[in-house]
Design an enzyme around this catalytic site. Structure first.
Site, PDB file in Angstrom:
ATOM      1  N   GLY A 119      21.604 -12.691  -0.455  1.00  0.00           N
ATOM      2  CA  GLY A 119      21.204 -13.189  -1.771  1.00  0.00           C
ATOM      3  C   GLY A 119      22.399 -13.412  -2.668  1.00  0.00           C
ATOM      4  O   GLY A 119      23.543 -13.421  -2.207  1.00  0.00           O
ATOM      5  N   ASN A 120      22.134 -13.616  -3.943  1.00  0.00           N
ATOM      6  CA  ASN A 120      23.219 -13.820  -4.911  1.00  0.00           C
ATOM      7  C   ASN A 120      22.807 -13.208  -6.247  1.00  0.00           C
ATOM      8  O   ASN A 120      21.688 -12.735  -6.404  1.00  0.00           O
ATOM      9  CB  ASN A 120      23.546 -15.316  -5.036  1.00  0.00           C
ATOM     10  CG  ASN A 120      22.352 -16.116  -5.521  1.00  0.00           C
ATOM     11  OD1 ASN A 120      21.944 -15.996  -6.675  1.00  0.00           O
ATOM     12  ND2 ASN A 120      21.765 -16.916  -4.638  1.00  0.00           N
ATOM     13  N   HIS A 121      23.721 -13.248  -7.193  1.00  0.00           N
ATOM     14  CA  HIS A 121      23.537 -12.523  -8.464  1.00  0.00           C
ATOM     15  C   HIS A 121      22.814 -13.309  -9.552  1.00  0.00           C
ATOM     16  O   HIS A 121      22.779 -12.870 -10.691  1.00  0.00           O
ATOM     17  CB  HIS A 121      24.902 -12.089  -9.008  1.00  0.00           C
ATOM     18  CG  HIS A 121      25.531 -10.979  -8.242  1.00  0.00           C
ATOM     19  ND1 HIS A 121      24.978  -9.725  -8.170  1.00  0.00           N
ATOM     20  CD2 HIS A 121      26.668 -10.925  -7.506  1.00  0.00           C
ATOM     21  CE1 HIS A 121      25.742  -8.942  -7.430  1.00  0.00           C
ATOM     22  NE2 HIS A 121      26.775  -9.661  -7.007  1.00  0.00           N
TER      23      HIS A 121
END
Ligand code: CTP
Ligand code: CA
Length: 226
Positions: free
Chosen positions: A33-35
């Site tokens: 995933g990412n932020h």
């Protein structure tokens, strides 16, 4: 500070906004995933609704309350986001791709939880996800002639040169380029950007609340809708 009543300059318009960050499953409990918090995308949806638009918000893994008067379509992975955005873009006046889409996903998502075995783990093989934004541009004439298509980019180093190259590669009408690094943009309340246009224009948006940046983006979209 209270915001004044917005001009209803998106009344009668239908817009699609993607927000958040995709999650690419590794096994039933883990993902790549990412932020991305989704805050900028939610600000775009909220401000478009305040300006009278019929808004569909395709939200990837966002934990924010649904903006009032906005239809929210929840998705998880990049492939799900692509399917939702491609369906919703038909007949829309504008699409804004503010979601952070994972460039790659695991080739296989295993159905059982991966366990420690005492030996080195298997490497996770990756495959590239579809480029949703480039796909929207490529199918625009057939699916939604005249639609204004907006991309987002987070860049380091020479932000404008990198953004200009990306705008040309993607073929979208506007690219909102954030400078990242040093704790900027992800999860913060304020944002700044330069918005590059396919017509060669560059509009600086100074640091400020994400709703203000969103309103400036809609100003540029409205100019192109006329
Ligand atoms: N985007 C997309 N589909 C992807 C990747 C990105 O639609 N598979 C969209 C993003 O939502 C954003 C724009 O493309 O609006 C730019 O994303 P970015 O990650 O900056 O572009 P990439 O082409 O993936 O380039 P990079 O190698 O710099 O990550
Ligand atoms: Ca990318």
């Amino acid at each position: 500070l209270r915001r004044g009543a917005a001009a209803p300059d998106l009344a009668g318009r239908r817009v699609v906004v993607s927000a958040g960050g995709t999650r690419e499953a590794i096994d039933p409990v883990r993902f790549l995933g990412n932020h991305s918090s989704g805050k900028q995308g939610y600000a775009l949806a909220r401000t478009a609704a305040a300006r009278g638009a019929d808004v569909t918000l395709v939200a990837a893994n966002v934990s924010l309350p649904d903006p009032a008067g906005v239809r929210v379509v929840p998705v998880g992975s990049a492939v799900e986001l692509a399917e939702a955005v491609e369906a919703e873009r038909r007949g829309a006046d504008a699409v804004v791709m503010s979601a952070a889409v994972a460039d790659f996903r695991p080739v296989r998502s295993v159905s059982s939880k991966i366990k420690k075995s005492g030996t080195a783990p298997e490497p996770i093989a990756l495959v590239e996800n579809p480029d949703i934004l480039a796909g929207l541009v490529a199918s625009r004439d057939a699916e939604a002639p005249g639609q204004t298509i907006v991309g987002f980019a987070a860049e380091t180093d020479d932000v404008v040169a990198n953004g200009r190259a990306k705008l040309e590669r993607k073929g979208c009408d506007l690219l909102v380029v954030n400078q990242v690094g040093g704790g900027r943009a992800f999860g913060t309340e304020d944002n700044q950007a330069v918005v590059l246009g396919a017509d060669g224009s560059a509009t600086d948006i100074p640091t400020g609340p994400k709703d203000d940046l969103a309103d400036r983006v809609w100003d540029l979209v409205v100019e192109r809708l006329a």
